[in-house]
Design a protein around this motif. Structure first.
Motif, PDB file in Angstrom:
ATOM      1  N   GLY A 146      52.068  -5.261 -40.893  1.00 11.12           N
ATOM      2  CA  GLY A 146      51.943  -5.442 -39.446  1.00 11.12           C
ATOM      3  C   GLY A 146      53.276  -5.330 -38.726  1.00 11.12           C
ATOM      4  O   GLY A 146      53.429  -4.536 -37.783  1.00 11.12           O
ATOM      5  N   GLU A 165      63.463 -10.631 -41.005  1.00  9.68           N
ATOM      6  CA  GLU A 165      62.673 -10.737 -42.231  1.00  9.68           C
ATOM      7  C   GLU A 165      63.287 -11.825 -43.127  1.00  9.68           C
ATOM      8  O   GLU A 165      64.485 -11.805 -43.401  1.00  9.68           O
ATOM      9  CB  GLU A 165      62.656  -9.386 -42.956  1.00  9.68           C
ATOM     10  N   ALA A 166      62.406 -12.727 -43.590  1.00  9.04           N
ATOM     11  CA  ALA A 166      62.897 -13.836 -44.419  1.00  9.04           C
ATOM     12  C   ALA A 166      63.395 -13.362 -45.782  1.00  9.04           C
ATOM     13  O   ALA A 166      64.368 -13.898 -46.323  1.00  9.04           O
ATOM     14  CB  ALA A 166      61.774 -14.853 -44.611  1.00  9.04           C
ATOM     15  N   CYS A 207      59.418  -9.748 -48.869  1.00 10.90           N
ATOM     16  CA  CYS A 207      60.692  -9.022 -48.923  1.00 10.90           C
ATOM     17  C   CYS A 207      60.660  -8.036 -47.762  1.00 10.90           C
ATOM     18  O   CYS A 207      59.654  -7.965 -47.055  1.00 10.90           O
ATOM     19  CB  CYS A 207      60.804  -8.273 -50.254  1.00 10.90           C
ATOM     20  N   GLY A 210      57.419  -6.475 -46.858  1.00 11.07           N
ATOM     21  CA  GLY A 210      56.310  -7.410 -47.142  1.00 11.07           C
ATOM     22  C   GLY A 210      55.395  -6.894 -48.243  1.00 11.07           C
ATOM     23  O   GLY A 210      55.829  -6.289 -49.228  1.00 11.07           O
ATOM     24  N   GLY A 211      54.099  -7.116 -48.051  1.00 12.74           N
ATOM     25  CA  GLY A 211      53.107  -6.767 -49.067  1.00 12.74           C
ATOM     26  C   GLY A 211      53.060  -5.279 -49.384  1.00 12.74           C
ATOM     27  O   GLY A 211      52.611  -4.880 -50.465  1.00 12.74           O
ATOM     28  N   ASN A 215      52.122  -3.710 -53.062  1.00 16.95           N
ATOM     29  CA  ASN A 215      50.674  -3.506 -53.121  1.00 16.95           C
ATOM     30  C   ASN A 215      50.282  -2.269 -53.916  1.00 16.95           C
ATOM     31  O   ASN A 215      51.116  -1.476 -54.332  1.00 16.95           O
ATOM     32  CB  ASN A 215      50.019  -3.616 -51.741  1.00 16.95           C
ATOM     33  N   TYR A 216      48.976  -2.159 -54.141  1.00 16.36           N
ATOM     34  CA  TYR A 216      48.479  -1.184 -55.107  1.00 16.36           C
ATOM     35  C   TYR A 216      48.116   0.153 -54.462  1.00 16.36           C
ATOM     36  O   TYR A 216      47.408   0.956 -55.066  1.00 16.36           O
ATOM     37  CB  TYR A 216      47.283  -1.781 -55.861  1.00 16.36           C
ATOM     38  N   THR A 217      48.537   0.352 -53.227  1.00 16.78           N
ATOM     39  CA  THR A 217      48.474   1.636 -52.496  1.00 16.78           C
ATOM     40  C   THR A 217      47.070   2.085 -52.067  1.00 16.78           C
ATOM     41  O   THR A 217      46.904   3.191 -51.550  1.00 16.78           O
ATOM     42  CB  THR A 217      49.138   2.806 -53.290  1.00 16.78           C
ATOM     43  N   THR A 218      46.082   1.236 -52.279  1.00 16.96           N
ATOM     44  CA  THR A 218      44.729   1.562 -51.834  1.00 16.96           C
ATOM     45  C   THR A 218      44.681   1.535 -50.310  1.00 16.96           C
ATOM     46  O   THR A 218      45.138   0.573 -49.693  1.00 16.96           O
ATOM     47  CB  THR A 218      43.752   0.560 -52.455  1.00 16.96           C
ATOM     48  N   VAL A 329      62.586 -17.339 -39.904  1.00 14.81           N
ATOM     49  CA  VAL A 329      62.477 -17.935 -38.564  1.00 14.81           C
ATOM     50  C   VAL A 329      61.887 -19.330 -38.666  1.00 14.81           C
ATOM     51  O   VAL A 329      60.828 -19.535 -39.269  1.00 14.81           O
ATOM     52  CB  VAL A 329      61.634 -17.034 -37.635  1.00 14.81           C
ATOM     53  N   PHE A 518      44.637 -11.512 -53.060  1.00 14.32           N
ATOM     54  CA  PHE A 518      45.682 -10.520 -52.779  1.00 14.32           C
ATOM     55  C   PHE A 518      45.709 -10.206 -51.281  1.00 14.32           C
ATOM     56  O   PHE A 518      46.574  -9.483 -50.827  1.00 14.32           O
ATOM     57  CB  PHE A 518      45.413  -9.223 -53.559  1.00 14.32           C
ATOM     58  N   GLY A 552      47.814  -9.524 -40.530  1.00 15.67           N
ATOM     59  CA  GLY A 552      46.476  -9.805 -41.039  1.00 15.67           C
ATOM     60  C   GLY A 552      45.825 -11.027 -40.421  1.00 15.67           C
ATOM     61  O   GLY A 552      44.603 -11.203 -40.528  1.00 15.67           O
ATOM     62  N   ASN A 562      40.278  -3.432 -48.803  1.00 19.72           N
ATOM     63  CA  ASN A 562      41.712  -3.741 -48.866  1.00 19.72           C
ATOM     64  C   ASN A 562      42.313  -3.497 -47.485  1.00 19.72           C
ATOM     65  O   ASN A 562      42.089  -2.440 -46.883  1.00 19.72           O
ATOM     66  CB  ASN A 562      42.376  -2.861 -49.921  1.00 19.72           C
ATOM     67  N   MET A 564      45.408  -3.227 -45.821  1.00 21.21           N
ATOM     68  CA  MET A 564      46.702  -2.758 -45.300  1.00 21.21           C
ATOM     69  C   MET A 564      46.566  -1.772 -44.141  1.00 21.21           C
ATOM     70  O   MET A 564      47.225  -1.931 -43.103  1.00 21.21           O
ATOM     71  CB  MET A 564      47.506  -2.119 -46.426  1.00 21.21           C
TER      72      MET A 564
END
Ligand SMILES: Cc1cc2nc3c(=O)[nH]c(=O)nc-3n(C[C@H](O)[C@H](O)[C@H](O)COP(=O)(O)OP(=O)(O)OC[C@H]3O[C@@H](n4cnc5c(N)ncnc54)[C@H](O)[C@@H]3O)c2cc1C
Length: 582
Positions: A146, A165-166, A207, A210-211, A215-218, A329, A518, A552, A562, A564
């Motif tokens: 996002g 970004e944390a 990181c 993020g996800g 993630n598994y690219t689906t 933050v 997930f 999300g 999924n 993303m």
């Protein structure tokens, strides 16, 4: 942790996996998990270990110790089951991921190692260190599916953007495929997050990117039926255009579906049963669909995955966005002023995109949002089955997700489950497997090289919630959703049997299945009125329209697929609307 409590913890670890204490598993458990517990959780763990020590658990013979642990796992007393599950998951994951684990015995080759020819990291973010004061038009908090998308859209519209970004910044040259290093560097709480009763283990990226990094690219588009259910802008051309733009930028395609050995078995089983098999749309360019792809959950060493740090954030930076990593933050103050330790950002508008666990927590800490903030948590619970075959499968290799089955996606009113598979590395497999004694556990793990995993991804109708400024996740599978999950597990056994598995083990426990999430969704839902939602149809908080949610959290209900691409498309749409307002 010292003395009697430590002796009790060592004895518990040694009961789960004999010999793991000598390999440093309890040491790592204390360092990586115990230090992250809240004061209350820490007190409960100390009390539990004191009880075990007082009862002389560490002096009992192994068989008695196993019976004690199993009795806790099967107990009618919820706190005992919670303690068992927290210890089981943490200690098993470490036992199989800590360097020095007996991978040889499983035939598991271990990490890939870094690739000296890996593609370079395309960004040069600012590392938060010391005092930093920035002014901008829009401050984006969180850089995942996002936040990354929103930053790109806003910066491309000519706005001055700062991304906070944390997590840290890792890319192909850093990725070595090691499970533990991957979990620690890239995942929320090192992969150790769970619901308050440990009933659902929660996996999320934490990181830069993020996800999307893990993630598994689906890459599914939101199904039309769900678009109609959500209503508002989701049925409009505006949202269709955002979906198109996202799929184009991520290069979503169905040209990278080479079947791994494990998925070939799943296809065989599905076809023999006459059940649906679909090809997976994926956001990869130049994926090897082979050995390296299987390690992609710990970062794509090839740079083939079109994660936010290789797409959206590159676009944002190219349009002048400043990106700060290591900037967690704490609060959004009126102004709005965003504070992340020594980093202060003064902005006109704020985009919150910390994921559905941390977005409501940040809003709470900041005193923002209505009663919907934190409610409506959907987790897409995943349970699974492992089929053992005569031939070698090497389930840690091959295309992460090349196929899926929607056979039971709509069992009732659009609710049901999908079958998906993924590469099974030792610690992920151990996390899903019920533990019924160290002998059986070892036998199952030794069989992993011949095993095919099959996951049941539930579209949950009923919801949980995220409470507090330090997020506590409360979620109980309703009887309605549990029945669908159970049907999913029955079907998974059928598929694997039809494919020729000689033995199938599911993630069913004595009282409830072992479940992981997930996908976290819905905790600041968008909607048409403050009575029914936290944000309006453009993601702006009803009571603070300068704050726009773009992750999300915005989902009105579970997407079922999924999420993303949908999250990116919502962020794309909301960011366009925000850019028009600024
Ligand atoms: C192992 C795994 C596999 C997955 N596979 C798929 C898949 O194949 N297809 C798919 O569609 N989805 C998949 N997902 C889910 C998908 O990646 C996520 O749903 C998506 O990334 C969530 O996007 P988001 O923007 O809501 O949050 P995230 O992408 O999680 O980004 C949130 C970011 O905010 C940061 N943050 C949190 N709090 C703060 C704070 N206070 N200050 C600053 N920064 C903060 C976090 O560190 C994180 O980087 C997978 C997820 C996992 C964990």
């Amino acid at each position: 942790m010292m003395g009697r409590r430590r002796a009790a913890l060592d004895a518990i670890a040694d009961t789960f996996v004999p010999g793991c204490v000598e390999r440093g598993v309890t040491e790592a458990f204390v360092r990586l998990f115990v230090t992250r517990l809240s004061a209350g959780e820490r007190r409960r763990l100390d009390a539990l270990l004191a009880l075990f020590a007082a009862r002389g658990f560490h002096r009992l013979p192994r068989a008695r110790r196993e019976r004690v642990l199993l009795a806790w796992g099967d107990s009618r007393v919820a706190v005992r089951r919670t303690a068992f599950e927290g210890l089981r998951r943490g200690l098993l994951v470490l036992s199989w991921s800590l360097p020095g684990a007996p991978w040889d015995e499983l035939g598991y080759p271990g990490p890939l190692g870094v690739d000296p020819d890996a593609p370079a990291k395309p960004l040069a973010p600012i590392a938060a260190a010391g005092e930093l004061r920035l002014d901008c038009e829009v401050c984006v908090i969180g850089s995942g599916a996002g936040g990354g998308t929103a930053a790109a859209v806003l910066a491309s519209a000519g706005l001055d953007v700062v991304v906070l970004e944390a997590g840290g910044y890792f890319g192909p040259p850093d990725f070595d495929g090691a499970e533990l290093a991957g979990l620690q560097r890239l995942y929320l709480d090192g992969g150790g997050t769970a619901t308050d009763d440990q009933g659902v283990g929660i996996l999320a990226g934490a990181c830069l990117g993020g996800g999307t990094v893990v993630n598994y690219t689906t890459s599914f588009r939101l199904p039309d039926a769900v678009r109609s259910e959500w209503g508002g802008p989701f049925t409009s051309e505006v949202f269709s255009r955002s979906l198109d733009a996202v799929c184009a930028r991520l290069g979503v395609n169905t040209d990278h579906n080479r079947l791994s050995t494990r998925e070939a078995k799943v296809v065989l089983g599905l076809e023999r049963l006459g059940w649906h098999v679909g090809r997976m749309p994926r956001d990869v360019v130049g994926c090897d669909q082979g050995r390296v792809c299987g390690y992609c959950g710990y970062g794509c060493r090839l740079g083939a995955k079109q994660s936010a740090d290789r797409t959206w954030l590159v676009d944002a930076a190219a349009h002048g966005a400043r990106i700060v990593v290591g900037a967690r933050v704490e609060r959004i103050f009126p102004g709005p002023v965003v504070e992340a330790g020594a980093v202060t950002v003064r902005a006109q508008k704020v985009v919150v995109a910390c994921g559905a666990i941390h977005t409501p927590a940040l809003l709470r800490r900041s005193g923002l949002g209505n009663r919907w903030v934190g409610r409506n948590l959907h987790l897409h619970p995943v349970a699974g089955a492992l089929g053992f075959f005569d031939e070698e499968i090497r389930p840690w290799e091959g295309t992460l997700q090349a196929i899926h089955s929607d056979e039971f996606a709509d069992l009732d009113g659009g609710h049901g489950f999908r079958y998906e598979t993924t590469a099974a590395h030792p610690s992920l497999a151990a996390a899903f497997l019920p533990w019924r004694g160290s002998g059986e556990h070892e036998e199952l793990m030794r069989g992993l090289r011949n095993a095919v995993p099959l996951g049941v991804l539930l579209r949950d109708r009923d919801a949980g919630e995220v409470r507090g400024g330090r997020p506590v996740v409360r979620y109980r599978l309703s009887a309605y959703d549990a029945a669908h999950l159970e049907r999913g597990l029955e079907g998974a056994v059928e598929v694997l049997r039809a494919a020729g598995a000689r033995r199938v083990v599911t993630s069913r426990g004595p009282r409830a299945p072992i479940v992981h999430s997930f996908h976290q969704l819905g905790t600041a839902r968008m909607g048409g009125s403050p009575e029914l939602s936290a944000c309006d149809w453009e993601g702006a908080l009803w009571d603070a329209p300068d704050v726009v949610v773009c992750d999300g959290s915005t989902f009105p209900t579970a997407s079922g697929v999924n999420p993303m691409v949908t999250i990116s498309a919502v962020a794309h749409m909301n960011a366009l609307a925000l850019a028009a307002r600024v």
